[in-house]
Design a protein around this motif. Structure first.
Motif, short mmCIF file in Angstrom:
data_model
loop_
_atom_site.label_atom_id
_atom_site.label_comp_id
_atom_site.label_asym_id
_atom_site.label_seq_id
_atom_site.Cartn_x
_atom_site.Cartn_y
_atom_site.Cartn_z
N ASN A 114 0.86 -1.18 0.00
CA ASN A 114 0.00 0.00 0.00
C ASN A 114 0.90 1.24 0.00
O ASN A 114 1.82 1.36 0.82
N HIS A 115 0.63 2.16 -0.92
CA HIS A 115 1.48 3.34 -1.10
C HIS A 115 1.59 4.19 0.18
O HIS A 115 2.67 4.71 0.50
N ILE A 116 0.51 4.31 0.90
CA ILE A 116 0.51 5.14 2.12
C ILE A 116 1.39 4.48 3.20
O ILE A 116 2.19 5.14 3.86
N GLY A 118 3.79 2.62 2.47
CA GLY A 118 5.13 2.83 1.92
C GLY A 118 5.71 4.15 2.38
O GLY A 118 6.84 4.21 2.86
N HIS A 119 4.92 5.23 2.25
CA HIS A 119 5.40 6.54 2.70
C HIS A 119 5.82 6.47 4.18
O HIS A 119 6.86 7.00 4.57
N ILE A 120 4.99 5.81 4.99
CA ILE A 120 5.31 5.70 6.42
C ILE A 120 6.62 4.91 6.60
O ILE A 120 7.49 5.31 7.39
N ALA A 139 1.08 13.21 4.26
CA ALA A 139 0.59 14.35 3.47
C ALA A 139 1.33 14.40 2.15
O ALA A 139 2.56 14.54 2.11
N SER A 140 0.56 14.26 1.06
CA SER A 140 1.19 14.29 -0.27
C SER A 140 0.27 15.02 -1.22
O SER A 140 -0.67 15.70 -0.79
N GLY A 141 0.53 14.87 -2.53
CA GLY A 141 -0.32 15.52 -3.51
C GLY A 141 -1.70 14.86 -3.60
O GLY A 141 -2.66 15.49 -4.03
N GLY A 305 9.25 12.25 -1.10
CA GLY A 305 8.45 12.09 -2.32
C GLY A 305 8.40 10.62 -2.73
O GLY A 305 9.06 9.76 -2.12
N ASP A 306 7.61 10.34 -3.76
CA ASP A 306 7.43 8.95 -4.19
C ASP A 306 8.75 8.31 -4.62
O ASP A 306 9.50 8.89 -5.42
N ASN A 307 9.02 7.12 -4.11
CA ASN A 307 10.24 6.38 -4.44
C ASN A 307 10.03 4.91 -4.11
O ASN A 307 9.14 4.58 -3.32
#
Ligand code: KG4
Ligand code: ZN
Length: 337
Positions: A114-116, A118-120, A139-141, A305-307
């Motif tokens: 899950n992308h979220i 992933g950010h965490i 918090a992202s775009g 940012g996304d990576n």
């Protein structure tokens, strides 16, 4: 062990190889990010169909680059991980199908991320000591959520925006101030040149939820710009940027403070997502956490940012739990953690 991760949910095509030691300590062997920002900038935002095509063009090349930089062959990889949700569906499908084929052809376990989450998980890269439970602001775009992580994998959304995401609000205000897309980072800088002397509405909804609404600030900024131009004279761009940043950041601080009141047993706060790069937000949360005696974790700027490094980082916990996918894996645009 080594995980090869993929990210293609929006306008960044990324592949990364991460190595994990027995204690879960991470070494990023490679993290290749091919940004499409230049392609979308002329449209003032991401065009989904163009994004999917650009991912398709980039993904093989960046996979070779990620393996080569990591000095690894596909045979050295223990699992293939990919963002499967949420995001632009066509963009996600490029990564999901590529990862599925690679895993199947090379008989490697496949992990959906899950992308979220992933950010965490970007936070574990430089903070292996970070352990749940914690409260996270992502918090992202595309997203603005407050999340309670009970374990590395079990998370609950405890608050969210009811309209625009925080990064989206940054980008829209930046656009009316004449900055190219995405203008979040430029707004961050411009705010230092002005004074927060214009009162914009709070995005912290005044009820017993932990929800936000960022569309009101955006409208207030537009109205202010219109009334300035009617009066004539030069537009106070830097003051508008400083005042917007002040309103947006203080809204986040209000809701994070309320979240800490609501969950007094949680003593760790995590910041994540593209807007986690915002220096004003970082400083304000540092201040809040210091005052409340809780520990704050923030990713290094290159992992905000996304990576794909963050995707491989999240995948490690799925791997440990044996949560593998098969060739029936599909992408989903739904934003659930
Ligand atoms: O996480 P991300 O790369 O992509 C999404 O999942 O959306 O986040 C991109 C967002 C954009 O809205 C961008 O303007 C914003 O993050 N952003 C910033 C800063 N750096 C990136 N916003 C405010 N201040 C920054 N320094
Ligand atoms: Zn993102």
């Amino acid at each position: 062990m080594k995980i090869l991760g993929f990210e293609s949910s929006c306008d960044e095509t990324s592949a990364a190889v991460l190595e994990f030691d027995d204690n879960g300590k991470i070494t990023v062997l490679s993290n290749i990010v091919a940004s499409q920002i230049d392609i979308h900038a002329r449209f003032g935002g991401v065009v989904p169909e163009i994004a999917s095509r650009a991912h398709t063009e980039a993904i093989s090349k960046i996979t070779y680059e990620a393996l080569e930089t990591a000095n690894a062959a596909i045979g050295d990889i223990d699992a293939v991980a990919v963002t499967a949700s949420p995001g632009l569906i066509g963009a996600l499908l490029v990564g999901v199908n590529f990862a599925k084929s690679l895993a199947y052809a090379n008989k490697k376990p496949l992990i959906a991320v899950n992308h979220i989450k992933g950010h965490i998980a970007a936070n574990y890269i430089d903070h292996p000591e970070l352990k749940p439970p914690f409260l996270a602001l992502v918090a992202s775009g595309g997203h603005t959520s407050l999340i309670k992580a009970d374990t590395y994998r079990d998370m609950t959304t405890i608050g969210a925006t009811r309209d625009d995401a925080l990064g989206e609000a940054f980008d829209k205000v930046a656009r009316v101030l004449g900055m190219p897309y995405p203008g979040g980072a430029a707004m961050d800088k411009l705010a230092y040149e002005g004074k927060p002397n214009i009162k914009f509405p709070s995005a912290a909804i005044k009820d017993d939820t932990l929800d936000f609404s960022f569309s009101g600030i955006k409208t207030a900024v537009l109205n202010h710009i219109n009334s300035c131009s009617q009066k004539g004279g030069e537009l106070p761009r830097a003051d508008i940027a400083a005042s917007f940043v002040e309103a947006a950041v203080s809204s986040v601080v209000i809701k994070m403070n309320e979240a800490l009141d609501k969950y007094p047993d949680v003593h760790r706060v995590v910041l994540a997502g593209g807007v986690a790069a915002n220096s004003h937000l970082r400083a304000a949360l540092e201040n809040l956490c210091k005052n409340r005696g809780v520990q704050l974790y923030m990713p290094a700027l290159k992992y905000c940012g996304d990576n794909a490094a963050m995707i491989a980082s999240a995948a490690y916990f799925e791997y440990k739990a044996g949560a593998f996918s098969d060739v029936s894996l599909n992408a989903s645009a739904v934003a659930e953690v």
